[in-house]
Design an enzyme around this catalytic site. Structure first.
Site, mmCIF file in Angstrom:
data_model
loop_
_atom_site.group_PDB
_atom_site.id
_atom_site.type_symbol
_atom_site.label_atom_id
_atom_site.label_comp_id
_atom_site.label_asym_id
_atom_site.label_seq_id
_atom_site.Cartn_x
_atom_site.Cartn_y
_atom_site.Cartn_z
ATOM 1 C CB CYS A 10 0.696 -0.508 4.895
ATOM 2 S SG CYS A 10 2.285 -1.046 4.397
ATOM 3 C CB CYS A 13 3.860 -4.542 6.041
ATOM 4 S SG CYS A 13 4.606 -2.835 5.884
#
Length: 80
Positions: A10, A13
């Protein structure tokens, strides 16, 4: 030093991974940085909430995006 960023990929991340790379560059640290995408894999390392940063098998950040400055401090404490 081996650094893993754990998370599904994501934006949080991805930001965490960029911050890890930038912190290593600012410290002139030759670390092996990789990303774990498989929840089963990072769960075995003790990660329950992502994003997480794992240094040499020890979770140093979990559940939030650490800043570059914070990572530099944590990496120094981890033996960088």
């Amino acid at each position: 030093m081996k650094i893993l960023v754990a998370g599904p990929g994501c934006p949080r991340c991805q930001t965490t991974e960029r911050n890890v790379i930038n912190a290593c560059a600012e410290l002139n640290l030759a670390a092996e940085v990789s990303h774990l995408y498989d929840p089963r894999e990072y769960a075995t390392l003790g990660v329950r909430i992502t994003p997480a940063v794992i240094v040499d098998g020890k979770v140093i950040v979990s559940g939030r995006v650490p800043t570059v400055e914070e990572l530099k401090t944590l990496l120094k404490q981890a033996g960088a």
